[in-house]
Design an enzyme around this catalytic site. Sequence first.
Site, PDB file in Angstrom:
ATOM      1  CB  CYS A 269       5.845   4.396   6.457  1.00 27.24           C
ATOM      2  SG  CYS A 269       4.181   3.720   6.592  1.00 27.24           S
TER       3      CYS A 269
ATOM      4  N   GLY B  78      13.789  19.950   7.327  1.00 32.69           N
ATOM      5  CA  GLY B  78      12.915  20.033   8.497  1.00 32.69           C
ATOM      6  C   GLY B  78      13.535  19.342   9.692  1.00 32.69           C
TER       7      GLY B  78
ATOM      8  N   GLY C  72       9.411  11.413  10.307  1.00 34.30           N
ATOM      9  CA  GLY C  72       8.851  10.515  11.310  1.00 34.30           C
ATOM     10  C   GLY C  72       7.784   9.642  10.689  1.00 34.30           C
TER      11      GLY C  72
ATOM     12  CD  GLU D   7      -2.640   1.321   0.017  1.00 33.66           C
ATOM     13  OE1 GLU D   7      -3.342   0.404  -0.414  1.00 33.66           O
ATOM     14  OE2 GLU D   7      -2.515   2.415  -0.590  1.00 33.66           O
TER      15      GLU D   7
ATOM     16  CG  LEU E  60      -2.806   4.425   2.427  1.00 30.55           C
ATOM     17  CD1 LEU E  60      -2.486   5.147   3.710  1.00 30.55           C
ATOM     18  CD2 LEU E  60      -4.210   3.854   2.501  1.00 30.55           C
TER      19      LEU E  60
HETATM   20  P1  NAD Z   1      -1.783   0.254  12.588  1.00 32.75           P
HETATM   21  O1  NAD Z   1      -0.907  -0.027  13.756  1.00 32.75           O
HETATM   22  O2  NAD Z   1      -2.511   1.550  12.526  1.00 32.75           O
HETATM   23  O3  NAD Z   1      -2.880  -0.904  12.459  1.00 32.75           O
HETATM   24  C1  NAD Z   1      -2.596  -2.258  12.549  1.00 32.75           C
HETATM   25  C2  NAD Z   1      -3.831  -2.969  13.068  1.00 32.75           C
HETATM   26  O4  NAD Z   1      -3.610  -4.378  13.003  1.00 32.75           O
HETATM   27  C3  NAD Z   1      -4.154  -2.652  14.532  1.00 32.75           C
HETATM   28  O5  NAD Z   1      -5.485  -2.189  14.644  1.00 32.75           O
HETATM   29  C4  NAD Z   1      -3.964  -3.977  15.256  1.00 32.75           C
HETATM   30  O6  NAD Z   1      -4.838  -4.171  16.338  1.00 32.75           O
HETATM   31  C5  NAD Z   1      -4.244  -4.966  14.129  1.00 32.75           C
HETATM   32  N1  NAD Z   1      -3.707  -6.312  14.352  1.00 32.75           N
HETATM   33  C6  NAD Z   1      -2.488  -6.651  14.841  1.00 32.75           C
HETATM   34  N2  NAD Z   1      -2.371  -7.986  14.879  1.00 32.75           N
HETATM   35  C7  NAD Z   1      -3.515  -8.493  14.372  1.00 32.75           C
HETATM   36  C8  NAD Z   1      -3.987  -9.809  14.125  1.00 32.75           C
HETATM   37  N3  NAD Z   1      -3.232 -10.880  14.405  1.00 32.75           N
HETATM   38  N4  NAD Z   1      -5.222  -9.971  13.605  1.00 32.75           N
HETATM   39  C9  NAD Z   1      -5.992  -8.891  13.322  1.00 32.75           C
HETATM   40  N5  NAD Z   1      -5.595  -7.620  13.530  1.00 32.75           N
HETATM   41  C10 NAD Z   1      -4.368  -7.423  14.042  1.00 32.75           C
HETATM   42  O7  NAD Z   1      -0.871   0.047  11.314  1.00 32.75           O
HETATM   43  P2  NAD Z   1      -0.966   0.816   9.905  1.00 32.75           P
HETATM   44  O8  NAD Z   1      -0.348   2.150  10.016  1.00 32.75           O
HETATM   45  O9  NAD Z   1      -2.344   0.676   9.367  1.00 32.75           O
HETATM   46  O10 NAD Z   1       0.027  -0.083   9.037  1.00 32.75           O
HETATM   47  C11 NAD Z   1      -0.298  -1.403   8.648  1.00 32.75           C
HETATM   48  C12 NAD Z   1       0.728  -1.881   7.641  1.00 32.75           C
HETATM   49  O11 NAD Z   1       0.679  -1.053   6.480  1.00 32.75           O
HETATM   50  C13 NAD Z   1       2.177  -1.783   8.131  1.00 32.75           C
HETATM   51  O12 NAD Z   1       2.911  -2.833   7.575  1.00 32.75           O
HETATM   52  C14 NAD Z   1       2.656  -0.466   7.562  1.00 32.75           C
HETATM   53  O13 NAD Z   1       4.046  -0.425   7.375  1.00 32.75           O
HETATM   54  C15 NAD Z   1       1.935  -0.442   6.226  1.00 32.75           C
HETATM   55  N6  NAD Z   1       1.679   0.894   5.675  1.00 32.75           N
HETATM   56  C16 NAD Z   1       1.284   1.905   6.493  1.00 32.75           C
HETATM   57  C17 NAD Z   1       1.009   3.151   5.937  1.00 32.75           C
HETATM   58  C18 NAD Z   1       0.585   4.305   6.820  1.00 32.75           C
HETATM   59  O14 NAD Z   1       0.595   5.440   6.327  1.00 32.75           O
HETATM   60  N7  NAD Z   1       0.217   4.092   8.053  1.00 32.75           N
HETATM   61  C19 NAD Z   1       1.123   3.351   4.551  1.00 32.75           C
HETATM   62  C20 NAD Z   1       1.490   2.283   3.752  1.00 32.75           C
HETATM   63  C21 NAD Z   1       1.767   1.051   4.320  1.00 32.75           C
END
Ligand code: NAD
Length: 436
Positions: free
Chosen positions: A261, A254, A258, A148, A150
């Site tokens: 990611c 900046g 942070g 992803e 986004l």
């Molecule tokens: P987050 O911490 O906001 O959400 C992760 C969710 O997964 C939590 O709600 C947690 O309770 C749940 N979870 C954990 N273990 C679980 C399980 N066994 N079964 C079901 N749910 C479970 O994380 P995020 O920011 O949404 O990121 C998720 C992934 O996407 C990461 O690998 C991150 O690197 C990637 N990513 C994040 C972004 C971003 O902007 N946040 C963008 C692109 C990719």
Amino acid sequence: MKLAMIGTGYVGLVSGACFAETGNHVICADIDAAKIERLAGGEIPIFEPGLGEMAARNVLQRRLSFSSDVSGAIAESEVICIAVGTPPRSDGAADLHAVDRVAETVAQRVARESVLVIKSTVPVGTNARVRRIVKAATHRIHVVSNPEFLKEGNAIDDFMKPDRIVIGCDDDFFVRDVMSRLYHPVTLSAERIVWMDPASAELTKYVANTMLAMRISFMNEVAALCEKVGADIHLVRQGVGSDERIGSKFLYAGPGFGGSCFPKDVVALVSTARDLGVELDLANTTDRVNRRQKGVLARKLKHVHFDGDLRGKRIAIWGLAFKPRTDDIRESPALQLIDTLLSEGAEVAAHDPEAMPNVQAVYGERITLVEDAYDAAKDADALVLVTEWRQYQNPDFARLMTSMRRPLLLDGRNIWSSYGLRKLGFTYDGIGVRGS
Ligand code: NAD
């Protein structure tokens, strides 16, 4: 299509809502029962512009639901997306515990031939690892790597109008057909899908983030040089970024990058490569430069403006989220600044439009959080701008001048550098800018 989105954080919730918006039936499932309860009650536990309205609309139209029964969601679905966290382990490698756990549940509970889509950011080799886990299932499971891209704060638009969708999978009709249909509404009839093998897809995500992070770290280094030679990083950025080969994005100096990611993905890429005997020096240095940069605001306060002693100084901070338009404070430069200020004996009063509840949960009574940004600056010895929320762009400087104890503005995002603040009587400092 019937779809289970496992993990309802920033990625899962946005992706789940957007897939529902484009006509699929989506169950967003998470092991965090409290979060699911809030979602089921109509509350969105994160701040992301437009997400609340989109989620509510799709719940109302019965295409989106929330559940803490992960197994049940998997059993009902033909497409299962993994969007769980992959936080850094102490050695920098990505922790795949949650991904493994979901894959194991899929292996046990899947009820038909399905596509298992890995949206979480995972190191190269994870697709193969998940395939091994789900091999024992009674139905065929096609494992797809679909990282992803986004950005928090603009997540819905990014999802609905992506630059590209990267899909790593086998050359198999079933899986290509499912993925093409899933993304058809947002990819102009699949024009924007970049098909590849899983390993290349996994690597693409880390390389993209590291490349962007590298640009920021390089500009932060150049900003330090600008300060030494009397140049202005704004002008250098404009001059460099107007070269079409370089482009103007991600060239802003900046207080260090942070978020959940860039910091972790740069380190995880270095770690993966090192395990395989490849030393990624540029990526490694990007991380090192960033760690140093995150101390820049505290160093400036202490050594440039307060003669090496921050004890008893009241420091106001504007902006706590790692960037505007999100409440996410993971790895935010503001947190490192607060930690240093507190350990040096300073008092901190801070404001952020959305992130204060998350910051309160970390610091409790140790800092003062205020609802009105100007209250933070009252009697302050310095005001530090850390996150460039729009509402901080053009504040009432005359009001700040009368309410601050000492008129020192430390502009971590260089948004006030051309405002003639010195003429108004302020001491102005930024990151590699001359200021006026
Ligand atoms: P987050 O911490 O906001 O959400 C992760 C969710 O997964 C939590 O709600 C947690 O309770 C749940 N979870 C954990 N273990 C679980 C399980 N066994 N079964 C079901 N749910 C479970 O994380 P995020 O920011 O949404 O990121 C998720 C992934 O996407 C990461 O690998 C991150 O690197 C990637 N990513 C994040 C972004 C971003 O902007 N946040 C963008 C692109 C990719």
